[in-house]
Design a protein around this motif. Structure first.
Motif, short mmCIF file in Angstrom:
data_model
loop_
_atom_site.label_atom_id
_atom_site.label_comp_id
_atom_site.label_asym_id
_atom_site.label_seq_id
_atom_site.Cartn_x
_atom_site.Cartn_y
_atom_site.Cartn_z
N THR A 72 0.89 -0.73 -0.31
CA THR A 72 0.12 0.06 0.32
C THR A 72 0.86 1.33 0.11
OG1 THR A 72 -1.79 -1.43 1.06
CG2 THR A 72 -1.74 1.44 1.53
N TYR A 73 0.79 2.14 -1.18
CA TYR A 73 1.24 4.16 -0.55
C TYR A 73 0.25 4.46 -0.71
CZ TYR A 73 5.69 1.45 -3.22
OH TYR A 73 6.31 0.77 -3.57
N ALA A 74 0.90 5.19 -0.14
CA ALA A 74 -0.09 6.52 0.50
C ALA A 74 0.42 7.54 -0.51
CB ALA A 74 -0.26 7.37 1.55
N VAL A 75 -1.29 8.05 -1.78
CA VAL A 75 -1.08 8.99 -1.75
C VAL A 75 -1.11 10.56 -1.71
CG1 VAL A 75 -1.09 10.31 -4.89
CG2 VAL A 75 -0.30 8.04 -4.38
N CYS A 76 -0.85 11.51 -1.78
CA CYS A 76 -0.90 12.84 -0.61
C CYS A 76 -0.26 14.50 -1.17
CB CYS A 76 -1.03 12.90 0.84
SG CYS A 76 -1.30 14.07 1.90
N PRO A 77 -1.28 14.89 -0.98
CA PRO A 77 -2.48 15.19 -1.64
C PRO A 77 -3.34 14.59 -3.16
CG PRO A 77 -1.97 17.45 -2.87
CD PRO A 77 -0.81 16.62 -2.33
N ASP A 78 -4.60 14.11 -2.81
CA ASP A 78 -5.32 13.31 -3.69
C ASP A 78 -4.17 13.89 -5.49
OD1 ASP A 78 -7.02 12.40 -6.42
OD2 ASP A 78 -8.69 12.28 -4.63
N PRO A 79 -4.34 13.46 -5.78
CA PRO A 79 -4.10 14.49 -7.63
C PRO A 79 -5.43 15.15 -8.32
CG PRO A 79 -3.56 11.85 -8.20
CD PRO A 79 -3.93 11.54 -6.69
N GLU A 80 -6.41 13.95 -8.23
CA GLU A 80 -7.34 14.29 -8.44
C GLU A 80 -8.77 14.73 -7.31
OE1 GLU A 80 -7.44 12.05 -13.04
OE2 GLU A 80 -7.13 10.63 -11.87
N PRO A 81 -8.66 15.63 -7.13
CA PRO A 81 -9.56 15.79 -5.82
C PRO A 81 -10.82 15.81 -5.71
CG PRO A 81 -8.27 18.11 -6.02
CD PRO A 81 -7.67 16.37 -7.28
N ALA A 113 -6.73 2.94 5.45
CA ALA A 113 -6.35 4.76 4.62
C ALA A 113 -6.36 5.11 6.49
CB ALA A 113 -7.40 5.28 4.63
N ALA A 114 -6.56 4.50 7.55
CA ALA A 114 -6.42 5.27 8.85
C ALA A 114 -4.68 5.13 9.20
CB ALA A 114 -7.10 5.01 9.72
N HIS A 115 -4.54 4.37 9.17
CA HIS A 115 -2.64 3.52 8.43
C HIS A 115 -1.78 4.65 8.22
CE1 HIS A 115 0.32 1.63 10.08
NE2 HIS A 115 0.69 1.36 9.25
N ALA A 116 -2.63 4.59 7.19
CA ALA A 116 -1.23 5.32 5.89
C ALA A 116 -1.79 7.15 6.62
CB ALA A 116 -2.59 5.54 4.55
N VAL A 117 -2.56 7.84 7.17
CA VAL A 117 -2.90 8.89 7.08
C VAL A 117 -2.00 9.04 9.01
CG1 VAL A 117 -4.26 10.64 8.50
CG2 VAL A 117 -5.00 9.47 6.65
N ARG A 118 -2.30 8.16 9.45
CA ARG A 118 -1.34 7.92 10.84
C ARG A 118 0.34 8.13 10.17
NH1 ARG A 118 -4.55 4.50 12.84
NH2 ARG A 118 -3.77 2.85 12.22
N HIS A 119 0.74 7.45 9.58
CA HIS A 119 1.62 7.04 9.32
C HIS A 119 2.30 8.29 8.34
CE1 HIS A 119 5.34 4.90 7.47
NE2 HIS A 119 5.73 5.50 6.68
N LEU A 120 1.26 9.00 7.62
CA LEU A 120 1.85 10.23 7.19
C LEU A 120 2.33 11.49 8.06
CD1 LEU A 120 -0.38 10.80 4.05
CD2 LEU A 120 2.16 10.63 4.51
N ALA A 121 1.44 10.92 9.06
CA ALA A 121 1.17 12.57 10.33
C ALA A 121 2.89 12.37 11.46
CB ALA A 121 0.36 12.12 11.63
N PHE A 122 3.01 10.95 11.38
CA PHE A 122 4.85 10.16 12.02
C PHE A 122 5.90 11.73 10.39
CE2 PHE A 122 8.24 8.01 11.24
CZ PHE A 122 8.88 8.12 12.71
N LEU A 123 5.50 10.84 9.21
CA LEU A 123 6.45 11.78 8.01
C LEU A 123 6.27 13.06 8.38
CD1 LEU A 123 5.51 9.44 4.98
CD2 LEU A 123 8.09 9.24 7.24
#
Length: 159
Positions: A72-81, A113-123
């Motif tokens: 799984t990869y997080a992509v942020c921000p969404d390129p097509e919001p 997805a919730a884990h990905a958001v937490r991961h981005l917060a860590f990064l």
């Protein structure tokens, strides 16, 4: 395919709402011959390797008995919001039953997805390259901090 395992790449394109909520879109591809998982993730959401405004970061993996390994990869921000997205609810983290059995019995895409958001917060706090990129989008850093602080990530809210 690696050995006898099929590898799939899942991208979760993440976006923050004005109220600090999060939503995601999901895409899944198999890497093409000679293509790395990073390249497959970028291909799945139309992001170039030189894009200075978007974070593409591997956040987790899981084994699905009938489907193989999902990276799984997080992509942020969404390129097509402007495209429809799934609103991310408050979730308890998916956890294993015992210290030596880390795989949860059930993992839903919302958990990932919730884990990905937490991961981005860590990064955001720990990775200067990711931080610099996310700070180019003024709404993202407060939404990440709010997600963790409010307990929406499944973590206890501060007292």
């Amino acid at each position: 395919m690696t050995g006898r395992h099929v590898v799939r790449v899942e991208t979760l394109m993440l976006r923050a709402g004005a109220d600090g909520s999060w939503a995601y879109r999901r895409a899944e591809v198999r890497p093409e011959p000679g293509e790395s998982p990073d390249e497959a993730a970028r291909r799945s959401c139309g992001i170039s390797a030189g894009d200075p405004l978007t974070v593409v970061h591997s956040t987790s993996w899981r084994h699905l008995p009938d489907a193989g390994i999902v990276l799984t990869y997080a992509v942020c921000p969404d390129p097509e919001p402007w495209l429809p997205a799934v609103t991310l609810p408050r979730l308890e983290p998916a956890r294993g039953a015992a210290p030596a059995r880390p795989a949860p019995e059930r993992v839903e895409v919302d958990h990932v997805a919730a884990h990905a958001v937490r991961h981005l917060a860590f990064l955001l706090a720990e990775d200067p390259i990711v931080r610099r990129t996310l700070l180019r989008h003024p709404a993202l850093a407060p939404a990440l901090e709010n997600w963790v602080a409010s307990g929406r990530s499944g973590a206890p809210a501060p007292a």
